[in-house]
Design an enzyme around this catalytic site. Structure first.
Site, PDB file in Angstrom:
ATOM      1  N   ARG A  42       0.846  -1.083  -0.106  1.00 38.29           N
ATOM      2  CA  ARG A  42      -0.079  -0.116  -0.061  1.00 38.29           C
ATOM      3  C   ARG A  42       0.915   1.319  -0.086  1.00 38.29           C
ATOM      4  O   ARG A  42       1.988   1.253   0.656  1.00 38.29           O
ATOM      5  CB  ARG A  42      -1.099   0.089   1.296  1.00 38.29           C
ATOM      6  CG  ARG A  42      -1.859   0.909   1.344  1.00 38.29           C
ATOM      7  CD  ARG A  42      -2.985   0.683   2.261  1.00 38.29           C
ATOM      8  NE  ARG A  42      -2.219   1.092   3.670  1.00 38.29           N
ATOM      9  CZ  ARG A  42      -2.372   2.198   4.356  1.00 38.29           C
ATOM     10  NH1 ARG A  42      -3.013   3.241   3.861  1.00 38.29           N
ATOM     11  NH2 ARG A  42      -1.766   2.207   5.703  1.00 38.29           N
ATOM     12  N   ARG A 101      -5.854  -2.676  -5.900  1.00 35.71           N
ATOM     13  CA  ARG A 101      -6.793  -2.744  -5.017  1.00 35.71           C
ATOM     14  C   ARG A 101      -7.835  -1.531  -4.823  1.00 35.71           C
ATOM     15  O   ARG A 101      -7.710  -0.497  -5.432  1.00 35.71           O
ATOM     16  CB  ARG A 101      -6.002  -2.831  -3.566  1.00 35.71           C
ATOM     17  CG  ARG A 101      -5.351  -1.580  -3.280  1.00 35.71           C
ATOM     18  CD  ARG A 101      -4.685  -2.066  -1.771  1.00 35.71           C
ATOM     19  NE  ARG A 101      -3.917  -2.753  -1.887  1.00 35.71           N
ATOM     20  CZ  ARG A 101      -2.996  -3.099  -0.346  1.00 35.71           C
ATOM     21  NH1 ARG A 101      -3.509  -2.439   0.606  1.00 35.71           N
ATOM     22  NH2 ARG A 101      -1.928  -4.077  -0.536  1.00 35.71           N
ATOM     23  N   GLN A 133       5.375 -10.925   2.591  1.00 34.67           N
ATOM     24  CA  GLN A 133       5.594  -9.512   3.155  1.00 34.67           C
ATOM     25  C   GLN A 133       6.784  -8.893   2.371  1.00 34.67           C
ATOM     26  O   GLN A 133       8.015  -9.179   2.487  1.00 34.67           O
ATOM     27  CB  GLN A 133       6.048  -9.585   4.560  1.00 34.67           C
ATOM     28  CG  GLN A 133       5.981  -8.289   5.341  1.00 34.67           C
ATOM     29  CD  GLN A 133       6.230  -8.693   6.756  1.00 34.67           C
ATOM     30  OE1 GLN A 133       5.026  -8.632   7.602  1.00 34.67           O
ATOM     31  NE2 GLN A 133       7.173  -8.767   7.325  1.00 34.67           N
ATOM     32  N   ARG A 191      15.200 -22.058  36.067  1.00 38.35           N
ATOM     33  CA  ARG A 191      15.436 -21.407  34.814  1.00 38.35           C
ATOM     34  C   ARG A 191      16.288 -22.284  33.990  1.00 38.35           C
ATOM     35  O   ARG A 191      17.516 -22.623  34.391  1.00 38.35           O
ATOM     36  CB  ARG A 191      16.026 -19.937  34.967  1.00 38.35           C
ATOM     37  CG  ARG A 191      15.261 -18.872  35.426  1.00 38.35           C
ATOM     38  CD  ARG A 191      15.960 -17.641  35.742  1.00 38.35           C
ATOM     39  NE  ARG A 191      16.734 -17.116  34.350  1.00 38.35           N
ATOM     40  CZ  ARG A 191      16.126 -16.216  33.985  1.00 38.35           C
ATOM     41  NH1 ARG A 191      14.771 -15.476  34.461  1.00 38.35           N
ATOM     42  NH2 ARG A 191      16.601 -15.708  32.956  1.00 38.35           N
TER      43      ARG A 191
END
Length: 436
Positions: A42, A101, A133, A191
């Site tokens: 976009r 679009r 992406q 841990r």
């Protein structure tokens, strides 16, 4: 599997190259229908205006993922979905189709899923879609190839990319108990050491493969779901300005620079005029013509030679100044110096064949229009920063430095980084074997 040819600019459709851009690619369509790649770009990015076409390491951000999608040869069509004229122009120049679009899915509040659903509705032939992406410039074709096999060969309905993280996570607590946080993925009293913990799989956003039915149902991850693990080196995302310099360093080291990218360069050609020199000619009082060569560039040549990469310097019979430097350059650099004419390829092609090399094993650095064919053919090619557009479009790497100001040294460092990239590729292959 069915297949068809995609003819890109630079090819006449018969496999004969007529220009500097890539030739036809044989695209193999999976047996379960049309597979398409869709990159959302976009024009209204708020973090970095028009970031999708901003130059990153000499290539528009969008170009990195379009190139990887095309070169994977796994898609019957590669699309960019945009609402912006300039983004459309860049997308087409890199070989992608464009989906303009609608305004309804171009708002700030519009979701990626809404845009993908619109695209799928307008293209009913598509059975599998891969949303890539645009801000993941370290994506390689082999990532897409191996991930898609999980759908086409293993029967999954959706596949998405992840990266393994070893982060201990805590949740913020906002109540009257007095506690500020609580652990989410660890026992503070026990841990684990990093080597004793597999870590967690986190989405890195690089890509989402999804079957058409899942998109129509409103999901990118649905049905029988699989993940594809990518190494942290390849898991790069760009959102705000501070991400850009970090991403640029990462993409120079781990980005995909083209189909013929060699793991190890064996031979390098460098044009003296415009690459080792800055184009200026100095005149002495006695009328002698002189040029300068940067010591950083000569050290770059030595760096390559220490790695057993042969460097050949090119002078032009059209440039009497650099031609007169041949003996001095050969003595100072230890390189063979040869003359080339208006078409360097006519001289260099027999030389490459005589050494029993392929052009994918060759690096080339030039600057002018006559260098275009060699820039295009070489597995690695570069131009200085101050290069005319006609040569920039043919190069795989655009230096930050200008002619005679360290561009050669920069390109030498880039060539040597490919050995590290080859090692990272081997590590990724190991992960892939473990996950299949």
């Amino acid at each position: 599997m069915s297949s068809r040819k995609r003819c890109l600019p630079g090819d006449n459709g018969n496999g004969e190259q007529v220009g500097p851009l890539p030739a036809c690619k044989q695209v193999r369509a999976p047996s379960n229908g049309h597979v398409a790649a869709l990159i959302l770009a976009r024009g209204g990015s708020k973090g970095i205006p028009l970031k999708n076409i901003k130059m990153l390491a000499g290539v528009p951000l969008l170009g990195w993922v379009v190139r990887s999608a095309l070169d994977s040869e796994m898609f019957e069509s590669v699309w960019v979905s945009t609402d912006h004229d300039e983004i459309e122009k860049v997308a087409k120049s890199w070989g992608a189709k464009v989906h303009r679009r609608s305004a309804e899915v171009s708002r700030d509040a519009s979701t990626s899923l809404e845009t993908i659903q619109e695209f799928v509705r307008l293209n009913p032939e598509i059975e599998v879609i891969c949303n890539i992406q645009a801000t993941s410039p370290c994506l390689h074709p082999f990532h897409l190839q191996k991930a898609l096999k999980k759908i086409t060969e293993e029967g999954f309905d959706s596949v998405f990319s992840v990266v393994r993280r070893h982060h201990f996570r805590w949740q913020e607590v906002k109540d009257r108990s007095g506690e500020m946080t609580k652990p989410l993925n660890l026992d503070p009293a026990n841990r684990p050491r990093r080597q004793d913990w597999d870590g967690e799989l986190c989405e890195n956003g690089s890509f989402y493969f999804t079957k058409r039915d899942q998109v129509k149902a409103g999901m990118l991850q649905g049905g029988k779901v699989a993940y594809y693990e990518m190494l942290p080196e390849y898991s790069v995302d760009i959102d705000v300005d501070i991400d850009w310099p970090v991403a640029e360093q990462r993409v120079r080291r781990y980005g995909y620079f083209g189909r013929a990218m060699p793991e190890v360069v064996r031979l390098m050609f460098c044009n003296v005029s415009g690459c080792l020199t800055d184009g200026r000619v100095f005149l002495s009082v006695s009328g002698e013509e002189m040029v300068s060569v940067n010591t950083r560039d000569t050290e770059g040549i030595r760096m390559l030679q220490r790695e057993d990469i042969e460097v050949v310097l090119l002078t032009s019979d059209l440039d009497p100044v650099t031609k007169s430097l041949e003996d001095k350059l050969a003595k100072r650099t230890g390189c063979q110096v040869i003359q080339v004419g208006e078409e360097p390829l006519n001289v260099l092609k027999p030389m490459v064949e005589q050494k029993k090399l392929e052009w994918k094993d060759v690096a080339y650095m030039g600057k002018e229009e006559q260098d275009v064919n060699c820039l295009n053919l070489a597995g690695l090619s570069a131009v200085p920063k101050d290069t005319p557009p006609v040569a920039i479009t043919a190069a795989k790497y655009i230096c930050h430095n200008s002619s005679g100001m360290g561009a050669m040294r920069e390109f030498a460092e880039h060539i040597l980084l490919q050995k590290e990239k080859a090692k990272a590729k081997m590590d990724q292959d190991r992960i892939d074997r473990c996950n299949f």
